[in-house]
Design a protein around this motif. Structure first.
Motif, PDB file in Angstrom:
ATOM      1  N   GLY A 136       0.828  -1.189   0.000  1.00 17.57           N
ATOM      2  CA  GLY A 136       0.000   0.000   0.000  1.00 17.57           C
ATOM      3  C   GLY A 136       0.867   1.244   0.000  1.00 17.57           C
ATOM      4  O   GLY A 136       2.100   1.154   0.079  1.00 17.57           O
ATOM      5  N   PRO A 137       0.253   2.427  -0.037  1.00 18.58           N
ATOM      6  CA  PRO A 137       1.018   3.677  -0.120  1.00 18.58           C
ATOM      7  C   PRO A 137       1.666   4.086   1.196  1.00 18.58           C
ATOM      8  O   PRO A 137       2.503   4.971   1.223  1.00 18.58           O
ATOM      9  CB  PRO A 137      -0.035   4.696  -0.548  1.00 18.58           C
ATOM     10  CG  PRO A 137      -1.315   4.138  -0.033  1.00 18.58           C
ATOM     11  CD  PRO A 137      -1.194   2.655  -0.132  1.00 18.58           C
ATOM     12  N   GLY A 138       1.278   3.439   2.283  1.00 20.50           N
ATOM     13  CA  GLY A 138       1.884   3.756   3.569  1.00 20.50           C
ATOM     14  C   GLY A 138       1.129   4.816   4.353  1.00 20.50           C
ATOM     15  O   GLY A 138       0.348   5.600   3.799  1.00 20.50           O
ATOM     16  N   THR A 139       1.351   4.798   5.658  1.00 23.70           N
ATOM     17  CA  THR A 139       0.846   5.834   6.561  1.00 23.70           C
ATOM     18  C   THR A 139       2.032   6.439   7.274  1.00 23.70           C
ATOM     19  O   THR A 139       2.815   5.724   7.916  1.00 23.70           O
ATOM     20  CB  THR A 139      -0.127   5.258   7.611  1.00 23.70           C
ATOM     21  OG1 THR A 139      -1.292   4.769   6.973  1.00 23.70           O
ATOM     22  CG2 THR A 139      -0.516   6.337   8.626  1.00 23.70           C
ATOM     23  N   ARG A 140       2.170   7.746   7.142  1.00 21.43           N
ATOM     24  CA  ARG A 140       3.228   8.449   7.882  1.00 21.43           C
ATOM     25  C   ARG A 140       2.642   8.941   9.193  1.00 21.43           C
ATOM     26  O   ARG A 140       1.699   9.730   9.193  1.00 21.43           O
ATOM     27  CB  ARG A 140       3.764   9.621   7.076  1.00 21.43           C
ATOM     28  CG  ARG A 140       4.673   9.200   5.949  1.00 21.43           C
ATOM     29  CD  ARG A 140       5.507  10.362   5.435  1.00 21.43           C
ATOM     30  NE  ARG A 140       6.407   9.921   4.381  1.00 21.43           N
ATOM     31  CZ  ARG A 140       7.613   9.416   4.614  1.00 21.43           C
ATOM     32  NH1 ARG A 140       8.049   9.297   5.840  1.00 21.43           N
ATOM     33  NH2 ARG A 140       8.371   9.048   3.606  1.00 21.43           N
ATOM     34  N   LEU A 141       3.170   8.445  10.280  1.00 24.36           N
ATOM     35  CA  LEU A 141       2.659   8.768  11.609  1.00 24.36           C
ATOM     36  C   LEU A 141       3.653   9.649  12.343  1.00 24.36           C
ATOM     37  O   LEU A 141       4.836   9.331  12.417  1.00 24.36           O
ATOM     38  CB  LEU A 141       2.419   7.488  12.410  1.00 24.36           C
ATOM     39  CG  LEU A 141       2.024   7.657  13.876  1.00 24.36           C
ATOM     40  CD1 LEU A 141       0.671   8.362  13.994  1.00 24.36           C
ATOM     41  CD2 LEU A 141       2.001   6.312  14.589  1.00 24.36           C
ATOM     42  N   LEU A 142       3.140  10.740  12.897  1.00 27.08           N
ATOM     43  CA  LEU A 142       3.947  11.626  13.731  1.00 27.08           C
ATOM     44  C   LEU A 142       3.243  11.756  15.073  1.00 27.08           C
ATOM     45  O   LEU A 142       2.094  12.202  15.138  1.00 27.08           O
ATOM     46  CB  LEU A 142       4.106  13.004  13.084  1.00 27.08           C
ATOM     47  CG  LEU A 142       4.768  14.097  13.926  1.00 27.08           C
ATOM     48  CD1 LEU A 142       6.192  13.697  14.299  1.00 27.08           C
ATOM     49  CD2 LEU A 142       4.796  15.431  13.178  1.00 27.08           C
ATOM     50  N   VAL A 143       3.920  11.344  16.113  1.00 34.38           N
ATOM     51  CA  VAL A 143       3.359  11.425  17.467  1.00 34.38           C
ATOM     52  C   VAL A 143       4.092  12.531  18.215  1.00 34.38           C
ATOM     53  O   VAL A 143       5.321  12.477  18.380  1.00 34.38           O
ATOM     54  CB  VAL A 143       3.484  10.100  18.216  1.00 34.38           C
ATOM     55  CG1 VAL A 143       2.816  10.207  19.593  1.00 34.38           C
ATOM     56  CG2 VAL A 143       2.857   8.960  17.413  1.00 34.38           C
ATOM     57  N   LEU A 144       3.340  13.500  18.651  1.00 30.43           N
ATOM     58  CA  LEU A 144       3.946  14.667  19.325  1.00 30.43           C
ATOM     59  C   LEU A 144       4.022  14.478  20.834  1.00 30.43           C
ATOM     60  O   LEU A 144       3.192  13.759  21.413  1.00 30.43           O
ATOM     61  CB  LEU A 144       3.143  15.925  18.988  1.00 30.43           C
ATOM     62  CG  LEU A 144       3.006  16.232  17.487  1.00 30.43           C
ATOM     63  CD1 LEU A 144       2.098  17.422  17.286  1.00 30.43           C
ATOM     64  CD2 LEU A 144       4.387  16.503  16.883  1.00 30.43           C
TER      65      LEU A 144
END
Lengths: 114, 111
Positions: free
Chosen positions: A106-114
């Motif tokens: 799949g295209p991927g999920t970019r996750l940013l956790v602050l």
């Protein structure tokens, strides 16, 4: 053309939140996978499934969990997100033919956790 | 312990010339090898594969060579085009089981 979808594509979220990354494929593939990839690094397998109700942990230890209730759906859940979970998450599937392990991503999920 | 290694993190090549990407592996039980191409913010896409019973597989501009005795495979792209600029991952599997990926090689094709 592979038909495998991931949502969301991008996610910015605060520490402690519960998140679910969705992955669906319309190819009827038995095998599905979740990988984690940091920039410039190799893909690390964190979960895989060889069919409905089958889930296994991958090579890289992960605090996430997965479920496989339907063939086409393989969601990944983080109960309490932390900054260390910031990464790209890639879902893949394959037909599971012996000796022919071509995975479609799949295209991927970019996750940013602050 | 990395079972699949791509020792060159990056490669720069002139348009029209040959790009050669290398990959080494340590597990002699691997019997199927693949190359994937990845653009930023996208998932990897399958490029070409080779079974351990072969030593060469060709598909258009892409050729993969396998040297089992050296546990080494390479991907040749000729002629290289600007659209080939991406990160390339080699991967290996054992009897159809899960893939083990290398760390990737970033290719830049200069016009």
């Amino acid at each position: 053309e592979a038909d495998i979808y991931q949502t969301p594509r991008y996610l910015v979220i605060g520490t402690g939140k519960k998140i679910t990354l969705e992955c669906s494929q319309t190819m009827g593939h038995d095998k599905m996978y979740w990988y984690q990839q940091d920039p410039g690094m190799e893909l690390h397998l964190i979960h895989y499934s060889y069919g409905v109700n089958s889930t296994e942990k991958g090579d890289l230890s992960s605090e996430s969990t997965v479920s496989r209730i339907r063939t086409e759906h393989f969601p990944l859940t983080l109960e309490s997100a932390r900054p260390s979970h910031t990464s790209q998450y890639l879902c893949a599937s394959s037909e599971g033919q012996p000796f022919v392990e071509t995975q479609y991503f799949g295209p991927g999920t970019r996750l940013l956790v602050l | 312990d990395q079972q699949v290694k791509q020792n060159s993190p990056s490669l720069s090549v002139q348009e029209g010339r040959i790009s050669i990407l290398n990959c080494d592996y340590t597990n002699s039980m691997f019997d199927y090898f693949l190359w994937y191409k990845k653009y930023p913010a996208e998932g990897p896409t399958f490029l070409i594969s080779i079974s351990s019973i072969k030593d060469k597989n060709e598909d258009g501009r892409f050729t993969v060579f396998l040297n089992k005795s050296a546990k080494h495979l390479s991907l040749h792209i000729v002629p290289s085009q600007p659209g080939d600029s991406a990160v390339y991952f080699c991967a290996a599997s054992e009897q159809g089981n899960k893939l083990t990926f290398g760390g990737g090689t970033r290719v830049l094709v200069k016009p």
